[in-house]
Scaffold this motif. Structure first.
Motif, PDB file in Angstrom:
ATOM      1  N   ALA A  69      63.934 -43.430  87.540  1.00 18.27           N
ATOM      2  CA  ALA A  69      64.001 -43.260  86.091  1.00 18.27           C
ATOM      3  C   ALA A  69      65.437 -43.479  85.624  1.00 18.27           C
ATOM      4  N   THR A  70      65.551 -43.849  84.338  1.00 10.57           N
ATOM      5  CA  THR A  70      66.860 -44.096  83.742  1.00 10.57           C
ATOM      6  C   THR A  70      66.933 -43.470  82.360  1.00 10.57           C
ATOM      7  N   GLY A  71      68.134 -43.262  81.909  1.00  3.25           N
ATOM      8  CA  GLY A  71      68.392 -42.824  80.538  1.00  3.25           C
ATOM      9  C   GLY A  71      69.811 -43.192  80.187  1.00  3.25           C
ATOM     10  N   ALA A  72      70.020 -43.699  78.988  1.00  4.19           N
ATOM     11  CA  ALA A  72      71.352 -44.133  78.581  1.00  4.19           C
ATOM     12  C   ALA A  72      71.659 -43.648  77.178  1.00  4.19           C
ATOM     13  N   LEU A  73      72.937 -43.639  76.861  1.00  5.25           N
ATOM     14  CA  LEU A  73      73.422 -43.253  75.544  1.00  5.25           C
ATOM     15  C   LEU A  73      74.612 -44.135  75.231  1.00  5.25           C
ATOM     16  N   ASP A  74      74.667 -44.608  73.990  1.00  4.34           N
ATOM     17  CA  ASP A  74      75.861 -45.328  73.550  1.00  4.34           C
ATOM     18  C   ASP A  74      76.213 -44.913  72.127  1.00  4.34           C
ATOM     19  N   SER A  75      77.332 -45.398  71.646  1.00  4.95           N
ATOM     20  CA  SER A  75      77.850 -44.985  70.338  1.00  4.95           C
ATOM     21  C   SER A  75      77.532 -46.000  69.239  1.00  4.95           C
ATOM     22  N   ARG A  76      76.545 -46.836  69.478  1.00  8.69           N
ATOM     23  CA  ARG A  76      76.159 -47.832  68.475  1.00  8.69           C
ATOM     24  C   ARG A  76      74.946 -47.339  67.709  1.00  8.69           C
ATOM     25  N   GLY A  77      75.068 -47.309  66.419  1.00  9.08           N
ATOM     26  CA  GLY A  77      73.924 -46.982  65.585  1.00  9.08           C
ATOM     27  C   GLY A  77      72.987 -48.180  65.500  1.00  9.08           C
ATOM     28  N   PRO A  78      71.842 -47.997  64.860  1.00  6.51           N
ATOM     29  CA  PRO A  78      70.899 -49.105  64.728  1.00  6.51           C
ATOM     30  C   PRO A  78      71.461 -50.200  63.820  1.00  6.51           C
ATOM     31  N   ALA A  79      71.355 -51.418  64.252  1.00  5.77           N
ATOM     32  CA  ALA A  79      71.874 -52.550  63.483  1.00  5.77           C
ATOM     33  C   ALA A  79      70.857 -52.997  62.434  1.00  5.77           C
ATOM     34  N   HIS A  80      71.393 -53.471  61.312  1.00  8.48           N
ATOM     35  CA  HIS A  80      70.561 -54.106  60.287  1.00  8.48           C
ATOM     36  C   HIS A  80      71.037 -55.533  60.110  1.00  8.48           C
ATOM     37  N   LEU A  99      70.137 -42.952  71.905  1.00 16.26           N
ATOM     38  CA  LEU A  99      69.484 -42.866  73.201  1.00 16.26           C
ATOM     39  C   LEU A  99      68.788 -44.187  73.471  1.00 16.26           C
ATOM     40  N   ARG A 100      68.952 -44.656  74.696  1.00 11.89           N
ATOM     41  CA  ARG A 100      68.381 -45.944  75.077  1.00 11.89           C
ATOM     42  C   ARG A 100      67.836 -45.866  76.497  1.00 11.89           C
ATOM     43  N   ARG A 101      66.906 -46.734  76.783  1.00 13.08           N
ATOM     44  CA  ARG A 101      66.426 -46.999  78.139  1.00 13.08           C
ATOM     45  C   ARG A 101      65.984 -45.742  78.888  1.00 13.08           C
ATOM     46  N   VAL A 102      65.326 -44.821  78.169  1.00 12.19           N
ATOM     47  CA  VAL A 102      64.735 -43.653  78.838  1.00 12.19           C
ATOM     48  C   VAL A 102      63.386 -44.118  79.384  1.00 12.19           C
ATOM     49  N   TYR A 103      63.420 -44.534  80.642  1.00 10.19           N
ATOM     50  CA  TYR A 103      62.264 -45.139  81.294  1.00 10.19           C
ATOM     51  C   TYR A 103      61.986 -44.430  82.615  1.00 10.19           C
ATOM     52  N   VAL A 104      60.713 -44.162  82.868  1.00 11.07           N
ATOM     53  CA  VAL A 104      60.289 -43.524  84.116  1.00 11.07           C
ATOM     54  C   VAL A 104      59.203 -44.394  84.736  1.00 11.07           C
ATOM     55  N   ARG A 105      59.373 -44.702  86.016  1.00  5.86           N
ATOM     56  CA  ARG A 105      58.329 -45.480  86.710  1.00  5.86           C
ATOM     57  C   ARG A 105      56.995 -44.745  86.586  1.00  5.86           C
ATOM     58  N   ALA A 106      55.931 -45.514  86.385  1.00  6.22           N
ATOM     59  CA  ALA A 106      54.608 -44.942  86.119  1.00  6.22           C
ATOM     60  C   ALA A 106      54.200 -43.898  87.148  1.00  6.22           C
ATOM     61  N   GLU A 107      54.453 -44.153  88.420  1.00  5.30           N
ATOM     62  CA  GLU A 107      54.009 -43.224  89.462  1.00  5.30           C
ATOM     63  C   GLU A 107      54.835 -41.932  89.521  1.00  5.30           C
ATOM     64  N   ARG A 111      56.272 -35.504  85.279  1.00  4.25           N
ATOM     65  CA  ARG A 111      56.957 -34.562  86.184  1.00  4.25           C
ATOM     66  C   ARG A 111      58.232 -34.008  85.553  1.00  4.25           C
ATOM     67  N   GLY A 112      58.406 -34.238  84.261  1.00  2.00           N
ATOM     68  CA  GLY A 112      59.553 -33.685  83.545  1.00  2.00           C
ATOM     69  C   GLY A 112      60.824 -34.510  83.630  1.00  2.00           C
ATOM     70  N   LEU A 113      60.757 -35.702  84.211  1.00  4.75           N
ATOM     71  CA  LEU A 113      61.981 -36.498  84.370  1.00  4.75           C
ATOM     72  C   LEU A 113      62.566 -36.950  83.036  1.00  4.75           C
ATOM     73  N   ALA A 114      61.746 -37.460  82.141  1.00  7.32           N
ATOM     74  CA  ALA A 114      62.263 -37.914  80.846  1.00  7.32           C
ATOM     75  C   ALA A 114      62.889 -36.744  80.095  1.00  7.32           C
ATOM     76  N   ARG A 115      62.237 -35.602  80.131  1.00  6.98           N
ATOM     77  CA  ARG A 115      62.766 -34.413  79.449  1.00  6.98           C
ATOM     78  C   ARG A 115      64.126 -34.002  80.030  1.00  6.98           C
ATOM     79  N   ARG A 116      64.248 -34.046  81.342  1.00 10.30           N
ATOM     80  CA  ARG A 116      65.523 -33.695  81.992  1.00 10.30           C
ATOM     81  C   ARG A 116      66.612 -34.718  81.659  1.00 10.30           C
ATOM     82  N   LEU A 117      66.253 -35.999  81.666  1.00 11.34           N
ATOM     83  CA  LEU A 117      67.226 -37.029  81.314  1.00 11.34           C
ATOM     84  C   LEU A 117      67.704 -36.852  79.878  1.00 11.34           C
ATOM     85  N   VAL A 118      66.777 -36.636  78.959  1.00 10.61           N
ATOM     86  CA  VAL A 118      67.153 -36.461  77.551  1.00 10.61           C
ATOM     87  C   VAL A 118      68.027 -35.223  77.377  1.00 10.61           C
TER      88      VAL A 118
END
Length: 183
Positions: A69-80, A99-107, A111-118
């Motif tokens: 699983a992955t999770g990322a954060l950057d300082s860029r707001g949404p672009a228009h 927050l970007r790329r909060v992805y967990v492999r299906a299998e 299991r709480g991984l996304a919640r822990r990453l966030v």
């Protein structure tokens, strides 16, 4: 119970993190790699590791050391464009942790991984002290994504209703910010 470690991605994690991300855009999003949307995936170091105030986390399976699983954060707001102008104005770069790329492999889901990453990403944003808000957008067609993000924050724009696009934008409270706002 399976053990997972959440850690800051190091140089040896980048290829495996990139694989999790690319597998997600191909399998879950059905779009495949689209440079204007996914350029950061190719240059994870330049997007999340090297810049100050950015962060890339990985969840590692304790059994075999695989990045699941992955999770990322950057300082860029949404672009228009492509996002609505009011969102770009509400969430300016430099003041917004995205927050970007909060992805967990299906299998490994449910299991709480996304919640822990966030939670770890929000702790990072709060410790930074310079972020006024936390923003993200998601594709509600991805199974579980919309429900998960609604459990974390509030939808501020549902483009399905406004433009017909398959995007929902969220604001997530940062723990330290939430305490300050409550006083």
């Amino acid at each position: 119970m399976q053990k997972y470690d959440i850690r800051v991605a190091g140089p040896d994690d980048l290829d495996a993190a990139r694989t999790v991300m690319l597998d997600t855009v191909y399998r879950d999003f059905g779009t495949g790699y689209v440079p204007r949307w996914h350029r950061d995936i190719i240059d994870l170091h330049g997007a999340y590791v090297a810049p100050d105030r950015h962060l890339l986390l990985v969840a590692v399976d304790g059994r075999d050391g695989a990045v699941v699983a992955t999770g990322a954060l950057d300082s860029r707001g949404p672009a228009h464009p492509p996002n609505p102008r009011r969102l770009a104005e509400r969430y300016p770069s430099g003041e917004t942790a995205q927050l970007r790329r909060v992805y967990v492999r299906a299998e490994h889901r449910r299991r709480g991984l996304a919640r822990r990453l966030v939670a770890a990403l929000l702790d990072f944003a709060a410790a930074d002290g310079g972020y006024r808000s936390v923003y993200l957008h998601t594709d509600p067609a991805v199974p579980g994504a919309e429900d998960f993000w609604r459990s974390q924050g509030v939808a501020v724009c549902d483009e399905r209703e406004e433009t017909g696009e398959r995007v929902v934008h969220f604001e997530i409270p940062v723990p330290a910010m939430a305490r300050t706002l409550a006083c």
